[in-house]
Write an enzyme that holds these catalytic residues in place. Sequence first.
Site, PDB file in Angstrom:
ATOM      1  CG  HIS A   1      -1.569   1.318   1.507  1.00  0.00           C
ATOM      2  ND1 HIS A   1      -2.577   1.831   0.719  1.00  0.00           N
ATOM      3  CD2 HIS A   1      -1.335   2.246   2.464  1.00  0.00           C
ATOM      4  CE1 HIS A   1      -2.938   3.012   1.196  1.00  0.00           C
ATOM      5  NE2 HIS A   1      -2.188   3.296   2.252  1.00  0.00           N
TER       6      HIS A   1
ATOM      7  CG  HIS B   1      12.146  14.745  11.080  1.00  0.00           C
ATOM      8  ND1 HIS B   1      12.023  15.939  10.431  1.00  0.00           N
ATOM      9  CD2 HIS B   1      11.688  13.826  10.209  1.00  0.00           C
ATOM     10  CE1 HIS B   1      11.503  15.738   9.237  1.00  0.00           C
ATOM     11  NE2 HIS B   1      11.281  14.479   9.083  1.00  0.00           N
ATOM     12  CG  HIS B   2      11.475  10.378   9.239  1.00  0.00           C
ATOM     13  ND1 HIS B   2      10.130  10.299   9.016  1.00  0.00           N
ATOM     14  CD2 HIS B   2      11.906  11.437   8.525  1.00  0.00           C
ATOM     15  CE1 HIS B   2       9.763  11.258   8.174  1.00  0.00           C
ATOM     16  NE2 HIS B   2      10.824  11.972   7.864  1.00  0.00           N
TER      17      HIS B   2
ATOM     18  CD1 TRP C   1       6.203   3.397   4.169  1.00  0.00           C
ATOM     19  CD2 TRP C   1       7.340   4.244   2.445  1.00  0.00           C
ATOM     20  NE1 TRP C   1       6.522   4.692   4.486  1.00  0.00           N
ATOM     21  CE2 TRP C   1       7.213   5.242   3.441  1.00  0.00           C
ATOM     22  CE3 TRP C   1       8.012   4.560   1.266  1.00  0.00           C
ATOM     23  CZ2 TRP C   1       7.743   6.529   3.287  1.00  0.00           C
ATOM     24  CZ3 TRP C   1       8.554   5.853   1.129  1.00  0.00           C
ATOM     25  CH2 TRP C   1       8.406   6.803   2.127  1.00  0.00           C
TER      26      TRP C   1
ATOM     27  CD  GLU D   1       9.100  10.332  -2.642  1.00  0.00           C
ATOM     28  OE1 GLU D   1      10.100  10.583  -3.340  1.00  0.00           O
ATOM     29  OE2 GLU D   1       7.982  10.045  -3.103  1.00  0.00           O
TER      30      GLU D   1
ATOM     31  NE  ARG E   1       3.793   3.449  10.682  1.00  0.00           N
ATOM     32  CZ  ARG E   1       4.613   4.087   9.840  1.00  0.00           C
ATOM     33  NH1 ARG E   1       5.633   4.799  10.329  1.00  0.00           N
ATOM     34  NH2 ARG E   1       4.430   4.051   8.555  1.00  0.00           N
TER      35      ARG E   1
ATOM     36  CB  SER F   1      10.380   6.321 -14.356  1.00  0.00           C
ATOM     37  OG  SER F   1       9.325   7.215 -14.533  1.00  0.00           O
ATOM     38  CB  SER F   2      11.700   9.766 -10.496  1.00  0.00           C
ATOM     39  OG  SER F   2      10.500   9.244 -10.043  1.00  0.00           O
TER      40      SER F   2
ATOM     41  CG  ASP G   1       5.803  17.741 -26.690  1.00  0.00           C
ATOM     42  OD1 ASP G   1       6.095  17.341 -25.551  1.00  0.00           O
ATOM     43  OD2 ASP G   1       5.060  17.106 -27.458  1.00  0.00           O
TER      44      ASP G   1
ATOM     45  CG  HIS H   1      11.993  15.283   5.384  1.00  0.00           C
ATOM     46  ND1 HIS H   1      10.937  15.099   6.239  1.00  0.00           N
ATOM     47  CD2 HIS H   1      11.885  16.541   4.931  1.00  0.00           C
ATOM     48  CE1 HIS H   1      10.235  16.221   6.300  1.00  0.00           C
ATOM     49  NE2 HIS H   1      10.805  17.119   5.530  1.00  0.00           N
TER      50      HIS H   1
ATOM     51  CE1 TYR I   1       7.638  19.999   3.095  1.00  0.00           C
ATOM     52  CE2 TYR I   1       9.500  18.718   3.867  1.00  0.00           C
ATOM     53  CZ  TYR I   1       8.412  19.513   4.128  1.00  0.00           C
ATOM     54  OH  TYR I   1       8.076  19.816   5.407  1.00  0.00           O
TER      55      TYR I   1
ATOM     56  CB  THR J   1       5.180  25.172   6.114  1.00  0.00           C
ATOM     57  OG1 THR J   1       6.356  24.425   5.845  1.00  0.00           O
ATOM     58  CG2 THR J   1       3.967  24.395   5.651  1.00  0.00           C
TER      59      THR J   1
ATOM     60  CB  SER K   1       0.103  28.486  -5.974  1.00  0.00           C
ATOM     61  OG  SER K   1       0.629  28.090  -4.733  1.00  0.00           O
TER      62      SER K   1
ATOM     63  CE  LYS L   1       4.204  27.091  -0.825  1.00  0.00           C
ATOM     64  NZ  LYS L   1       5.240  27.074  -1.856  1.00  0.00           N
TER      65      LYS L   1
END
Lengths: 41, 408, 529
Positions: free
Chosen positions: C80, C305-306, C145, C258, C453, C172-173, C109, C256, C260, C331, C271, C334
Amino acid sequence: MSTGAELNKQRARKNLRTALVLGLLALASLAAFAHKVWHLG
Amino acid sequence: MIGKWTTGAMLALAPALAGASRYNLQDPNSALGQDIYDLHHLILWVCVVIFVGVFGFMFYAILKHRKSAGHPAAHFHENTTVEVIWTVIPFVILIGIAVPATRTLVHQRDTSAADLTIKVTGYQWKWGYDYLKGDGEGISFFSTLATPREQIDGTAPKGENYLLEVDQPVVVPVGKKVRLVITAADVLHAWWVPSLAAKQDAIPGFVRDTWFKAEREGLYRGQCAELCGKEHGFMPIVVNVLSAEKYAAWVNERKQKPAAAAEDANKQWTLAELSARGRKVFAENCVACHQGDGMGIPGSFPALNGSKVVTGSKQAQIATVLHGVVRDGKVTLMQPFRQLSDVDLAAVLTYTRNSWNNLGGEAVMPAEVAAARSSSPQALHGERASALRIAASALHAAAPAGHAGAAR
Amino acid sequence: MSTAVHDHPHGHDDHAHHPSGLARYLTTTNHKDIGTMYLWFSFAMFLTGGVMALVIRAELFQPGLQVVNPDFFNQMTTLHGLIMVFGAIMPAFVGFANWQIPMMIGAPDMAFPRLNNWSFWLLPPAALLLVTSLFVPGGAAAAGWTLYPPLTVQMGMGMDLAIFAVHILGMSSILGSINIITTLLNMRAPGMTLMKMPLFCWTWLITAYLLLAAMPVLAGAVTMILTDRHFGTHFFNPAGGGDPVLFQHIFWFFGHPEVYIIAIPAFGVISQVIPAFSRKPLFGYTSMVYATASIAILSFIVWAHHMYTTGMPVQAQLFFMYATSLIAVPTGVKVFNWVATMWKGSLSFETPMLFAIGFLFLFTIGGFTGLVLAIVPIDIQLHDTYYVVAHFHYVMVAGALFAAFAGVYFWIPKWTGRMYDETLGKWHFWLSFIFFNMAFFVQHFLGLAGMPRRIPDYALQFADFNMVSSIGAFGFGLAQLLFLYVVVKCIRSGEQAPAKAWEGADTLEWTHLPSPAPYHSFETPPMVK
Ligand SMILES: [Cu+2]
Ligand SMILES: [Cu+2]
């Protein structure tokens, strides 16, 4: 002002140069990572 | 249901009203826990106030500045003053939060001057406890889930402490600083008891530490908090906090245990007695993988029902369970069960030899296990002692700095 | 979503011989076709990952094991996560980038159309690897994950398939990012300076750089797991002198940013949408650009922080706590800017705006719980609990996914030339909003009260909130079928949309192109003043 087709030709070379730099950037990131891990491990 | 949900939402908006711990952190049972609890409230309130302020503006705009109410659009799109203000003010608020957070953290990480030191080892899927220093030094045991499988599978009603109960809780004295040095034998685990505000990853090959000082007696429950495989949800932690006298009595009683075990070993056992005891040992140590019907899980865990190892020579069967199965130089999930007593091992081996379709009619005697154990190169004592040595050296490495250090 | 472009005549017959049917999509180099494929692919993955989420929530509906066994449960949580992050959310925003960036900057293009085709066609095999890994012996990867070793080293071959999938997705990315950056730097219409680009373009420029820096690190990390598994290395194996925590450092150095990579394009969509429906220019454009850039830069120095509970030195914890809290400042800027954009506007509340406001409201909650989790002592209590699960679903679902919905409703008139059904769109929003909160708000309480979790079964005191959460999750899942219906209905029988479908929309695709946008647009660049 050039037409669209001419503009695109001019852009093509510039695009390749940009992509090259960016590709190197990704490689640099990988290299920096490998370097770091090598020294930690 | 919906009623509960609305109350939940209501209480979330007014956290101070939520006295009950079901909407909040568990009631702390230590001064550190209380600090963390208060810190959380402080930040929650700061957030709530800012949130209400900002979205107050937004909802005002939604109500008053809507096109359908005929509001014409203004054209401003910059204002240096307000932009500076709303950059600087959050910054100042953050500093206001950082100060108490730093203070609490430094306190939390100071594991020095402990009264009692216990080594905690995470296994797939149980906890091992070795009392290293202080009252009770030398005590050592495993702690596994006590909830019967039938409750989990729904064939028996669930008890009050469903999944939060163990066969042997960690026992500690009240009001004493208990330092835990934590490691793991296989994969990552995390030792966590919320009301004691202690959580620390258990990392194989490394020793980390944390501490707690319980203020009230009683049973405090927690769970493994780092995914460690299939039974991750089934390796709880229970801490039994006792008064000084009761703790001393417990230590005394534990010290008598080896004598009782020796007595057990000398007893003459019948097959029926061993098998009955073995059923319990099996339920506590083996069902998770080999399943209650002995059929295992195809592809992951072999069936013991009909297994050639189980019905074959006793020597091979004893060796398999005593030393675990090593494949390509790696211990498989079938780990050594050396920690079980000779009697328990004999019992479980006898039980599996004589259950389901395995009808050998032969018992494995404790003496046979004892013989196998003492003839093996890695006798129990040697291993325990070396584990203690690792932990002890970690104590030296980590203690002066007041925070965890790696054991290498 | 672009079947309608078929019947649109276009003047450049040298391009007119493109094949039709499947071959058209296999060989297309057109940014609109590719954007469409990205979006449909992402939606298919969204449904796949969603079904897995529902398996999880079905098992957690009540205490006890009823639906699946613990091992399969872990496979579900792992897949998931991987599928939603790499298969659904990221490709969705790449789909937006493909459709919108050339039109918004007045380019014909993308800079490298064939590379673009290749970037997309890498995705389906990767998705196939992930899904088929469920059927190999031992099942799919079941280590979460985050793929933490040593557990990942214990897994069966499902893990290897997942690693290859991650490699391909990463490739790909990276290719996609190179393409996007080049397009944005070199292909803008004359007169469009960087600081005149629509904010959506800016956010993608920044995101693409993040991808370039972060994805190679992820690829390296999973390769190390692969060699640990099969080639006798001991990077993460303590018995061989390795360190399991090293993986966490590497993973989160990617992980991290990722977060963002997913959030920043969402900021970009919001926006565009908020000013359009406020009929007022975006407040603080310049500060938006700088805030986005500072978030991106900060995102590389907050990874640990993880990992507060791994027991790193207290000095390191303090550093990461301060750095992480600091992200709240840009943040906040924004959020304030968006609210200020609405302030004294002339607001209307069509579906894109509803999703944008929903985003603003719920993303801010996710931001606040993020601040709570940044504080080490509190995080040590909440790490690996449902509080964290609630937090990141507020950011990923109510944040990124709601923004993606806002974007689809906003641009679908341009893509298809047709209007979606406004009433049904609003239903979709309100159902999503209500069920989302039902599913995830209560999870804050579960986490606070101590529910870890990634567990398939739980103690009795968590029963009622889990039941609420499961009902919410199923409702949310069903609401997404309504979305599918709205989109299909729009493509098939929506009313003709005007060139400028929204009164307040002012970017090039609305002001210079008809609806639907022609197959080839801006072959001669517009002049931007
Ligand atoms: Cu665990
Ligand atoms: Cu992060």
